[in-house]
Design an enzyme around this catalytic site. Structure first.
Site, PDB file in Angstrom:
ATOM      1  N   PRO A   2       0.850  -1.284   0.154  1.00 27.81           N
ATOM      2  CG  PRO A   2      -0.891  -1.403   1.646  1.00 27.81           C
ATOM      3  CD  PRO A   2       0.560  -2.150   1.059  1.00 27.81           C
ATOM      4  CD  GLU A   3       2.731   3.690  -4.306  1.00 22.95           C
ATOM      5  OE1 GLU A   3       2.474   4.666  -4.764  1.00 22.95           O
ATOM      6  OE2 GLU A   3       2.906   2.773  -5.262  1.00 22.95           O
ATOM      7  CG  HIS A 104      -4.167 -15.234   7.919  1.00 22.95           C
ATOM      8  ND1 HIS A 104      -2.719 -15.589   8.120  1.00 22.95           N
ATOM      9  CD2 HIS A 104      -4.416 -15.917   6.964  1.00 22.95           C
ATOM     10  CE1 HIS A 104      -2.412 -16.684   7.224  1.00 22.95           C
ATOM     11  NE2 HIS A 104      -3.504 -16.970   6.737  1.00 22.95           N
ATOM     12  NE  ARG A 127       1.201 -11.774   0.379  1.00 21.00           N
ATOM     13  CZ  ARG A 127       1.496 -11.300  -0.605  1.00 21.00           C
ATOM     14  NH1 ARG A 127       2.436 -10.178  -1.055  1.00 21.00           N
ATOM     15  NH2 ARG A 127       0.763 -11.409  -1.990  1.00 21.00           N
ATOM     16  NE  ARG A 169      18.578  14.921  -3.636  1.00 22.84           N
ATOM     17  CZ  ARG A 169      18.990  14.022  -2.606  1.00 22.84           C
ATOM     18  NH1 ARG A 169      19.614  12.820  -2.917  1.00 22.84           N
ATOM     19  NH2 ARG A 169      19.123  14.467  -1.552  1.00 22.84           N
TER      20      ARG A 169
END
Length: 296
Positions: A2-3, A104, A127, A169
């Protein structure tokens, strides 16, 4: 994984149930997730009132009266579900059945609202790449949060600030944007989308949009606006459901239906008049999707 928009969507889904509620009972059903649970985890939270539910980058923060602050990361497959006293969760328009295997369901929060309504909030993580840790003081001083860059959700991220972050950069532009020390919470999906909106190649040297000339200034302003807008659009849409991610009400986020480039290799570029096609390349072991015709 997830972002930021997905984590913000989770925060907003949990907020009405958790903020102001009292933690009647807390249960950790195993000793660890990615990391061991803090000592006296359940004991230190039980009986406390949740004063605020926040987010920093991809982390959720639960503030309780008298501390500590709980820092939570969803990992790759972590999700919360809300069960009310009157029944189970209420699915949304894009319902996706989650695992109900109690193996879970690793953390259970039984909460009571100020009005006396009881709910159960369950953290499920097949997981076990997620984690829950305590911050004893200000959460921003915790090792997981210290050093994080600016949030991409407000007007503070403008062209001038972005140029100052990228100045000098020499790494590829996409790699620089994924550096959490510069901008916190940006991930692989939304960087690809923002670069397409801005018409900038993920391969170009990051510092090239940080020069003093008019063109560099226009590019940095365009990219800053693209970053803010793609994150705002994704939050409004409920995030993006890829693989395991689902919202707290059981529904799928649906910003993925609006992807312009991500996971669209071989398709025509949707930019009007472009005529190019979306390509997939690999940068630092991760997929990048872009149009070499309109992204320079």
């Amino acid at each position: 994984m997830p972002e930021l928009p997905e984590v913000e969507t989770v925060r907003r889904g949990l907020q009405p149930v958790l903020e102001g509620a009292r933690l009647v009972r807390v249960e950790a059903r195993r000793p660890d997730l990615r990391f061991p649970f803090p000592a006296r985890f359940a004991e230190r939270l039980t009986g406390k009132t949740i004063t605020a539910l926040g987010r920093r980058a991809k982390y959720l923060t639960m503030h309780v009266d008298g501390g500590p602050v709980l820092i939570c990361h969803l990992g790759m497959s972590g999700s919360f579900r809300i069960e009310t006293a009157g029944g189970g969760e209420t699915p949304g328009a894009f319902h996706h059945e989650r695992s109900k295997n109690s193996t879970h369901d690793h953390v259970v929060f039984d909460v009571e609202s100020p009005a006396g309504a009881r709910s159960r909030v369950i953290f499920n993580d097949p997981r076990r790449f997620g984690f829950m840790l305590f911050a004893e003081g200000l959460p921003e001083t915790h090792p997981m949060l210290t050093g994080l860059g600016i949030e991409p959700t407000g007007n503070a991220l403008d062209g001038a600030l972005l140029a100052s972050l990228l100045a000098g950069r020499r790494s590829p532009l996409k790699a620089a944007l994924l550096d959490q020390r510069l901008i916190a919470g940006l991930g692989n999906i939304y960087v690809s989308e923002a670069l397409w909106r801005a018409g900038l190649s993920p391969l170009r040297e990051a510092g090239t949009i940080a020069g003093g000339g008019k063109k560099a200034k226009e590019q940095s302003e365009r990219l800053a606006e693209a970053i803010r807008s793609v994150i705002a659009d994704a939050i409004a849409a409920g995030g993006s459901s890829l693989r395991d991610y689902v919202q707290t009400d059981g529904s799928l986020g649906y910003f993925q239906h609006s992807f312009a480039v991500y996971d669209r290799a071989g398709e025509p570029c949707p930019k009007p008049g472009c005529g190019g096609h979306i390509e997939r390349i690999v940068q630092s072991g991760r997929s990048t999707f872009y149009c070499r015709t309109c992204q320079r």
